[in-house]
Write an enzyme that holds these catalytic residues in place. Structure first.
Site, PDB file in Angstrom:
ATOM      1  N   SER A 208       0.796  -1.220   0.000  1.00  0.00           N
ATOM      2  CA  SER A 208       0.000   0.000   0.000  1.00  0.00           C
ATOM      3  C   SER A 208       0.828   1.270   0.000  1.00  0.00           C
ATOM      4  O   SER A 208       0.442   2.269  -0.609  1.00  0.00           O
ATOM      5  CB  SER A 208      -0.928   0.009   1.220  1.00  0.00           C
ATOM      6  N   HIS A 236      -5.029  -4.456  -1.986  1.00  0.00           N
ATOM      7  CA  HIS A 236      -4.747  -3.418  -2.980  1.00  0.00           C
ATOM      8  C   HIS A 236      -4.585  -4.000  -4.388  1.00  0.00           C
ATOM      9  O   HIS A 236      -4.194  -3.276  -5.304  1.00  0.00           O
ATOM     10  CB  HIS A 236      -3.489  -2.653  -2.575  1.00  0.00           C
ATOM     11  N   LYS A 267     -11.653  -1.468  -0.627  1.00  0.00           N
ATOM     12  CA  LYS A 267     -10.800  -0.744  -1.564  1.00  0.00           C
ATOM     13  C   LYS A 267     -11.524  -0.656  -2.920  1.00  0.00           C
ATOM     14  O   LYS A 267     -12.487   0.077  -3.046  1.00  0.00           O
ATOM     15  CB  LYS A 267      -9.445  -1.440  -1.679  1.00  0.00           C
TER      16      LYS A 267
END
Length: 321
Positions: A208, A236, A267
């Site tokens: 990240s 991610h 996300k």
């Protein structure tokens, strides 16, 4: 006691303060960091937004009370799905049908058909046999690892792996390897080859803070050589990597070949919660031993319905935009 004459502090200075109990520590933190940041008008945390997550948000200025529009670069909602009409509609339909909450923990009365549908779709997305969903991505990782590893096992973790992965290994042995460094990883695997019952390599798919991709193909090869398992956090990567947005394993043509695939719904998927995908045997075990799953009320129907709407076929992202 902390040096009260110090002019510049970081948050690390307040992790532990010699001679102070928790309430004294809280008071010193508030006086020496929070109030100083506030008074110097540098406190930008916990800003109050008055509009949905979007590229431009309406924000209230903490110091002046002014309402203004600002470009929003801090969003987790990578694909702006949280505000997609289809996603909102599906959430509203689930809310109207099932109510505001699930009403119980998953093992008792909290599981509804939408939960099982979402678990099936996540397993399909990640090329795994089965999946389990949690109300928190952080809690999903910590409770899973706490339920799987103990003093007879070892977690071998990339030094930049997410905090939830590290915190989940508090009850087991830990060694860190240098970031994305397979030579460092192999050195640790070799050193511990016959010492522990279970060796679990823990990595992020995409890191990240740096945005770089794990060398998953090389790590999987090493795991086979040294009889270890691999757990990859796709927080991610989901919706970002791979031809169909299925994440890091798809990117490396390794769908279904990673032992434990975890991730978050907060996300690219624009919701909240987490998931673990893997073999059917593993998921059945977690349903009864993952304390974060057992003792947390099940995911809300609205969030579940919204997440399902993103999955029209084999890929969660085709035809949604």
């Amino acid at each position: 006691m902390i040096n009260m004459l110090k002019q510049n502090y970081s948050l690390a200075d307040f992790l532990d303060i010699d001679g102070c109990d928790i309430m004294q520590r809280a008071a010193i933190f508030n006086e020496q960091w929070w109030l100083r940041m506030y008074n110097e008008k540098h406190l930008l945390y916990r800003r109050e937004a008055l509009s949905p997550s979007a590229p431009v948000r309406t924000v209230k200025d903490r110091y002046t009370g002014e309402i203004k529009e600002m470009l929003y670069f801090g969003s987790n909602d990578y694909l702006n799905l949280a505000n997609h009409p289809k996603v909102i509609k599906a959430g509203m339909e689930a809310l109207n049908k099932y109510g505001a909450g699930a009403g119980s923990v998953p093992l008792l009365g909290g599981t509804i058909d939408l939960h099982k549908d979402l678990e099936s779709k996540i397993a399909e997305l990640k090329g795994c046999e089965n999946a389990i969903i949690h109300t928190s991505g952080y809690g999903s990782n910590t409770s899973t690892l706490l339920s799987l590893l103990n003093k007879n096992d070892i977690a071998i973790i990339d030094i930049l792996a997410h905090a939830s992965l590290i915190d989940g290994c508090k009850n087991t042995n830990i060694e860190f390897f240098n970031h994305n460094d397979c030579n460092s990883l192999e050195s640790i695997l070799s050193k511990n080859e016959n010492k522990y019952r279970t060796k679990l390599i823990i990595i992020d798919g995409v890191y990240s803070m740096d945005g770089d991709i794990t060398p998953l193909d090389k790590i999987v090869d090493l795991s086979k050589i040294y009889n270890a398992y691999v757990m990859i956090d796709e927080a991610h990567s989901t919706g970002v990597l791979g031809e169909n947005g299925r994440g890091t394993p798809e990117h490396f043509n390794l769908l279904g070949k990673v032992d434990i695939v975890c991730g978050t719904f907060s996300k690219a998927l624009g919701g909240v919660g987490g998931f673990i995908a893997g073999s059917n045997n593993l998921i059945k075990l977690l349903q009864y031993y993952s304390r974060g799953y057992m003792f947390s009320t099940a995911m809300t129907p609205q969030v579940t319905g919204s997440l399902i709407s993103i999955h029209p076929s084999k890929c969660m992202f085709h035809n949604i935009m």
